[in-house]
Design an enzyme around this catalytic site. Structure first.
Site, PDB file in Angstrom:
ATOM      1  N   LYS A 162      -2.327   3.236 -11.989  1.00 49.97           N
ATOM      2  CA  LYS A 162      -3.542   2.521 -11.314  1.00 49.97           C
ATOM      3  C   LYS A 162      -4.241   3.651 -10.439  1.00 49.97           C
ATOM      4  O   LYS A 162      -5.447   3.732 -10.492  1.00 49.97           O
ATOM      5  CB  LYS A 162      -3.041   1.442 -10.292  1.00 49.97           C
ATOM      6  N   GLU A 172      -8.770  -7.377  -3.838  1.00 44.88           N
ATOM      7  CA  GLU A 172      -7.319  -7.688  -3.257  1.00 44.88           C
ATOM      8  C   GLU A 172      -7.276  -8.389  -1.898  1.00 44.88           C
ATOM      9  O   GLU A 172      -6.808  -9.365  -1.560  1.00 44.88           O
ATOM     10  CB  GLU A 172      -6.482  -6.594  -3.326  1.00 44.88           C
ATOM     11  N   ASP A 195      -5.061  -4.076   4.055  1.00 48.17           N
ATOM     12  CA  ASP A 195      -4.429  -4.053   2.888  1.00 48.17           C
ATOM     13  C   ASP A 195      -3.806  -2.369   2.556  1.00 48.17           C
ATOM     14  O   ASP A 195      -4.678  -1.824   2.290  1.00 48.17           O
ATOM     15  CB  ASP A 195      -4.973  -4.588   1.829  1.00 48.17           C
ATOM     16  N   ASP A 242      -1.705  -9.901  -9.597  1.00 43.20           N
ATOM     17  CA  ASP A 242      -1.982  -8.607  -8.718  1.00 43.20           C
ATOM     18  C   ASP A 242      -1.351  -7.499  -9.383  1.00 43.20           C
ATOM     19  O   ASP A 242      -0.136  -7.310  -9.626  1.00 43.20           O
ATOM     20  CB  ASP A 242      -1.219  -8.867  -7.410  1.00 43.20           C
TER      21      ASP A 242
HETATM   22  N1  LIG Z   1       9.989  -2.234   4.245  1.00 46.89           N
HETATM   23  C1  LIG Z   1       9.075  -0.980   4.169  1.00 46.89           C
HETATM   24  N2  LIG Z   1       8.444   0.058   4.809  1.00 46.89           N
HETATM   25  C2  LIG Z   1       7.605   0.759   4.631  1.00 46.89           C
HETATM   26  N3  LIG Z   1       7.131   0.798   3.341  1.00 46.89           N
HETATM   27  C3  LIG Z   1       7.327   0.054   2.419  1.00 46.89           C
HETATM   28  C4  LIG Z   1       8.308  -1.043   2.750  1.00 46.89           C
HETATM   29  N4  LIG Z   1       8.379  -1.814   1.599  1.00 46.89           N
HETATM   30  C5  LIG Z   1       7.476  -1.498   0.708  1.00 46.89           C
HETATM   31  N5  LIG Z   1       6.981  -0.536   1.286  1.00 46.89           N
HETATM   32  C6  LIG Z   1       5.744   0.507   0.577  1.00 46.89           C
HETATM   33  O1  LIG Z   1       4.827  -0.343   0.092  1.00 46.89           O
HETATM   34  C7  LIG Z   1       4.417   0.316  -1.117  1.00 46.89           C
HETATM   35  C8  LIG Z   1       4.297  -0.790  -2.139  1.00 46.89           C
HETATM   36  O2  LIG Z   1       3.334  -1.812  -1.589  1.00 46.89           O
HETATM   37  P1  LIG Z   1       2.621  -2.681  -2.563  1.00 46.89           P
HETATM   38  O3  LIG Z   1       1.723  -3.726  -1.719  1.00 46.89           O
HETATM   39  O4  LIG Z   1       3.697  -3.401  -3.429  1.00 46.89           O
HETATM   40  O5  LIG Z   1       1.701  -1.796  -3.359  1.00 46.89           O
HETATM   41  P2  LIG Z   1       0.557  -1.780  -4.262  1.00 46.89           P
HETATM   42  O6  LIG Z   1      -0.100  -3.344  -4.133  1.00 46.89           O
HETATM   43  O7  LIG Z   1       0.036  -0.582  -4.370  1.00 46.89           O
HETATM   44  O8  LIG Z   1       1.435  -1.998  -5.568  1.00 46.89           O
HETATM   45  C9  LIG Z   1       5.249   1.306  -1.468  1.00 46.89           C
HETATM   46  O9  LIG Z   1       4.813   2.561  -1.014  1.00 46.89           O
HETATM   47  C10 LIG Z   1       6.628   1.228  -0.784  1.00 46.89           C
HETATM   48  O10 LIG Z   1       7.085   2.330  -0.383  1.00 46.89           O
HETATM   49 MG   LIG Z   2      -1.428  -4.592  -3.572  1.00 43.70          MG
END
Ligand SMILES: Nc1ncnc2c1ncn2[C@@H]1O[C@H](COP(=O)(O)OP(=O)(O)O)[C@@H](O)[C@H]1O
Ligand SMILES: [Mg+2]
Lengths: 603, 139, 182
Positions: free
Chosen positions: A70, A169, A191, A8
């Site tokens: 990305k 995804e 998502d 991922d």
């Molecule tokens: N507890 C939370 N509350 C709000 N936002 C969150 C929380 N935990 C993570 N995030 C947000 O989720 C995002 C990352 O999510 P993720 O699924 O890992 O993203 P990606 O797949 O795009 O890398 C970030 O913007 C982060 O700030």
């Molecule tokens: Mg993701």
């Protein structure tokens, strides 16, 4: 059967997983951490640091660190220029090629930078599994276009991986979910991650995962929430802070932390800490944050409605709603989701890991392990060519099951014309110019009177969602494959060059890498320890105790200069153990202070 | 690609949209449709006694391609003689654009509509000519 | 690992590929079942670690199955496809579109632009319903045809009715757009 890993590759965080004893398992690093920040930083001696170490350097070494790469994959400068002011690193127009991202003393393409992330994940997985790995499945947002998918595949090659499949995804998430929940039904996968938003609707029946429709926005995620909050906070910053790049970066970091806190708390203290600068603290409540986030979150609604429409379903016909991505932890997001689909979303999935797990399932299917599952995905965007008057003529409609193909006959309009220009587009607009231009290529024809040549061109979107073009001369029966280099993409030769450079990189001196990593880690520990000292004094801790702590700190600082990574690591572990108690007490004090709800103040 | 821009301009700002009096003697009307895309187009020409096209108007219900080509066609025929107008081929545009001739059915509409309008005008003239002759005969 | 994979025969039409007779009324459950069976055989996921040539054949075979499914599962596209197979074309030239049909459609569209009242909306929707019903009848007639001439006659009727449907379809969309407005 060689192991195929599932990756991922996220905007914010990346993970690697594989199938172990029939269970999709996310692989952790040496310290047991599964989530790897998608951050790259150039450390001492030009060693490329990836993940947690790099993430810690976002503020302290901001001129040597890049993130959210990305967002630039497969995009032209034109497409990204509006959001550059929010990023601390330099991104330049690559003209016909990919954009160029400046990192310290060199320029990189997004493909190369993503390649570094992938190589690090590969290394982790190899360490965890104790075997060399060569093949992978990589996930992308379902709404990624052809150019973005090609860029992701190229990044995989550059990292020394054979990319067996690009998987969407949300589809991967559904696969992981469906592995354990063998009921049939219609599910919606929502998502919402760091940089992208996807919604997919699937029917699951007898091990067949059939995507009915997908929609989304490849520029909508938690990053946008952080930005919105940051913009809202700027007016309440002290005047002198407003033009300070480092402080602004610090505010951004703090905004994200506060946003995450407010997913579980009703109020929080947002605190901006930049080395050698006065600390800034602001109080923030959940309703305040929600006021700022609402317009951004609301943007996901229309995509959901469109996906339902394209699937020919009403919200009531959805049996389950799955939440994926870190931003779905936000209560307001969950509430919106529940409102759109008229049912509470499932809360039992791990929104961070489920995509990687699904990638591992797909990897296992491809390797020939899991045999009873079948995944039928769709292309998110209509594919067409520019026709008369600059109008896009659709060849393959969005949400067509892939692989999908279409053939189109071409001829010449003028005598002795030797080429026909074919302009391939992706998007839903009627005017060619308003869609993404995928590629423009010359279809070679023999010089003949107008209208005589008959060329049949086949456009095939493969199971990765990537376009392949072949042409056949109907008069001679001669066929040929046309290399479609996407606009702002990399040619095969360029990719090969980068693969070579990657192999060189792979042979780098491991001792040197470990040394730089150990030093960086010590530095991070030292930085936060110094902050702790200041806080301890402020909180009125016993001065003797602080002095002892400082002595330990100096010892670590001294050890940091060693040329032996083992020495540094040992010293750091000792430091951690010896200072744990004080760290705990400090934490308690900080919590108390936060609860006391100190108002806007500068320490 | 300059040409393509011009066509897009017609798409965004279609000229000569409207109607002429279909019962007037000097107006020819063409009504055509493309079953492939369900577009319908009405194109009308006002023609002087010496066979010069003085005005042209159209009304098209259909895709942008059909609208753009109708608009372009009305611009072209104005000031031309009937015979010159009959020479117009939509393939001319395609040729200049060096584009694949897809979705051609929409653009062929304009060509057909011009032909029909001129025929309609000629028919009216003949009829009128016929009536006049009769009138003269009676007188 | 798979070492051989034959391309699907180009001689098979979409119906033959799915093992169906060339009928215009199809059982969608049977279609889905045949589609899944073929997909399981053809899907590139099964050949992901095979040689590139084999993977390319799998992509093409699978695309072929998906393309066929798209056509067969939509009654209108299915009918257009049968017309194409049977070589039934529109009579060329000016009779391409019956003038009275054009007149009717054009007038409706003009009226719709001026005054999209409920009566007009009602009329358009009922015209569309009529054409759908007529089409269903023709489909059954085609499927039941005992000989080639009567089948051809049904197909000619279908050609004309599909064209009428297309014009009315655009009108219906327009009407629904008007209805959608608050
Ligand atoms: N507890 C939370 N509350 C709000 N936002 C969150 C929380 N935990 C993570 N995030 C947000 O989720 C995002 C990352 O999510 P993720 O699924 O890992 O993203 P990606 O797949 O795009 O890398 C970030 O913007 C982060 O700030
Ligand atoms: Mg993701």
């Amino acid at each position: 059967m060689p192991t195929v890993i599932g990756i991922d590759l996220g905007t914010t965080n990346s993970l690697v997983a594989c199938m172990r004893d029939g269970v999709p398992t996310v692989l952790a690093d040496e310290r047991g951490v599964k989530l790897m920040p998608s951050v790259i930083s150039i450390g001492e001696q030009d060693v490329m640091l990836v993940g947690d170490l790099a993430r810690h350097r976002r503020v302290t070494a901001h001129d040597r660190t890049v993130f959210s790469v990305k967002r630039f994959m497969g995009r032209s400068f034109e497409e990204v220029k509006d959001e550059l002011h929010l990023l601390p690193f330099l991104v330049q127009d690559g003209e016909s090629g990919p954009v160029k991202i400046s990192l310290f003393n060199r320029e990189y393409t997004p493909q190369e930078l993503s390649g570094f992330i992938l190589r690090e994940l590969k290394r982790r997985a190899e360490k965890a599994l104790g075997q060399e790995l060569k093949q992978a499945v990589i996930t992308v947002p379902a709404y990624f276009n052809d150019a973005q998918r090609q860029a992701t595949k190229a990044a995989g090659f550059i990292a020394g991986l054979q990319v067996l499949r690009i998987v969407n995804e949300p589809t991967a998430a559904a696969l992981a979910y469906g592995m354990t929940n063998r009921d049939s039904g219609t599910v919606a996968v929502y998502d919402f991650g760091g940089g992208t938003f996807d919604i997919s609707i699937l029917s699951i029946k007898d091990g067949v995962f059939h995507v009915l429709s997908t929609n989304g926005d490849t520029h909508l995620g938690g990053d946008d929430l952080d930005e919105a909050l940051m913009e809202a906070l700027l007016p309440s910053l002290p005047e002198e802070a407003k033009d300070d790049r480092q402080i602004i970066l610090g505010v951004r970091e703090a905004a994200e932390r506060a946003k995450c806190d407010l997913s579980s708390e009703m109020q929080t203290m947002l605190s901006v800490e930049v080395p050698d600068k006065p600390r800034i603290e602001l109080e923030l409540t959940r309703p305040q944050l929600e006021g700022v986030m609402a317009p951004v979150i609301e943007r996901t609604r229309v995509a959901c409605e469109n996906a339902l429409k394209d699937a020919g379903l009403s919200a009531g016909e959805i049996d389950e709603v799955l939440l994926v991505g870190g931003s779905t932890r936000i209560p307001m997001v969950r509430a919106l989701c529940a409102e759109i689909f008229g049912r509470e979303p499932r809360a039992d999935l791990n929104p961070d890991e489920v995509v990687a797990q699904g990638a591992a399932v797909q990897a296992d299917i491809l390797a020939g392990g899991t045999r009873d599952l079948l995944l039928l995905d769709v292309t998110p965007l209509s594919l067409g060519i520019e026709g008369f008057g600059g109008i896009m003529s659709v060849l393959i409609a969005r949400n067509s099951t892939i692989p999908a193909s279409a053939t189109e006959g071409f001829t010449t309009a003028a005598d002795n014309q030797t080429a026909v220009v074919v302009h391939v587009l992706q998007g839903e607009r009627e005017l060619a110019a308003e869609n993404r231009s995928l590629a423009r290529f010359d279809l070679p024809v023999d010089p003949l009177p107008a209208g005589l040549p008959r060329i049949e061109v086949e456009f095939l979107i493969d199971a990765d969602g990537i376009l392949n073009v072949t042409a056949r001369d109907l008069r001679t029966g001669k066929g040929q494959t046309i290399e479609v280099v996407p606009s702002h993409g990399l040619s095969e030769d360029e990719i090969l060059g980068m693969v070579k450079a990657g192999i060189e990189h792979g042979r780098e001196d491991m001792d040197r890498r470990w040394l730089v990593e150990a030093r960086t880690e010590a530095e991070i520990v030292l930085n936060s320890a110094r902050k702790a000292v200041a806080q301890a004094r402020e909180a009125g801790f016993d001065e003797d105790r602080i002095k002892r702590f400082e002595a330990q700190l100096d010892a670590l600082d001294e050890a940091r200069k060693s040329d032996d990574h083992a020495v540094i690591r040992a010293e750091q572990q000792r430091f951690n153990a010896e200072t744990q108690e004080l760290a705990g007490d400090l934490m308690d004090a900080a919590v108390k202070r936060a609860l006391a709800g100190q108002k806007l103040e500068e320490a | 690609m300059a040409y393509s821009k011009k066509v897009i301009d017609h798409y965004e700002n279609p000229r000569n949209v409207g109607s002429l009096d279909k019962d007037a003697d000097d107006v020819g009307t063409g009504l055509v449709g493309a079953p492939e895309c369900g577009d319908v187009m009405k194109l009308q020409l006002k023609i002087s006694d010496d066979g010069m096209i003085e005005d042209a108007k159209f009304k098209t219900f259909g895709c942008g391609s059909a609208i753009a080509s109708s608009s372009l066609a009305t611009e072209w025929v104005k000031g031309k003689t009937i015979d010159e107008a009959l020479e117009i081929r939509n393939t001319e545009i395609v040729e200049e654009l060096a584009l694949p001739p897809v979705k051609i059915h929409c653009s062929v509409l304009a060509e057909d509509a011009i032909k029909q309008a001129i025929e309609d005008y000629k028919r009216k003239r003949e009829k009128k000519g016929g009536v006049q002759q009769e009138e003269t005969a009676e007188a | 690992m798979v070492t051989e994979l034959a391309p699907l025969s180009p001689d098979l039409d979409h119906f033959a590929l799915f093992g169906f007779d060339r009928k215009l009324v199809l059982d969608s459950a049977a279609l889905d079942a045949a589609f899944l069976r073929l997909s399981r055989e053809c899907h590139p996921d099964r050949y992901a670690v095979a040689e590139p040539e084999i993977r390319a054949v799998a992509e093409r075979n699978s695309a072929r199955v998906n393309d066929a499914k798209r056509v067969l599962s939509d009654p209108v596209r299915r009918a257009e496809y049968v017309l194409e197979l049977a070589g039934v074309e529109r009579p060329d030239g000016e009779a391409k579109c019956p003038p009275d049909l054009l007149m009717e459609v054009f007038e409706l569209r003009e009226k719709l632009m001026e005054d999209p009242g409920p009566e007009l909306v009602e009329r358009v929707l009922s015209l569309f319903a009529d054409v759908e019903e007529k089409l269903d009848g023709l489909f059954s007639r085609h499927d039941a045809a005992a000989d080639d001439p009567s089948r051809l006659e049904a197909l000619r009727g279908i050609r004309e009715t599909l064209d009428r449907r297309k014009f009315l379809m655009n009108l219906t969309r327009e009407v629904e757009g008007t209805l959608g407005k608050p």
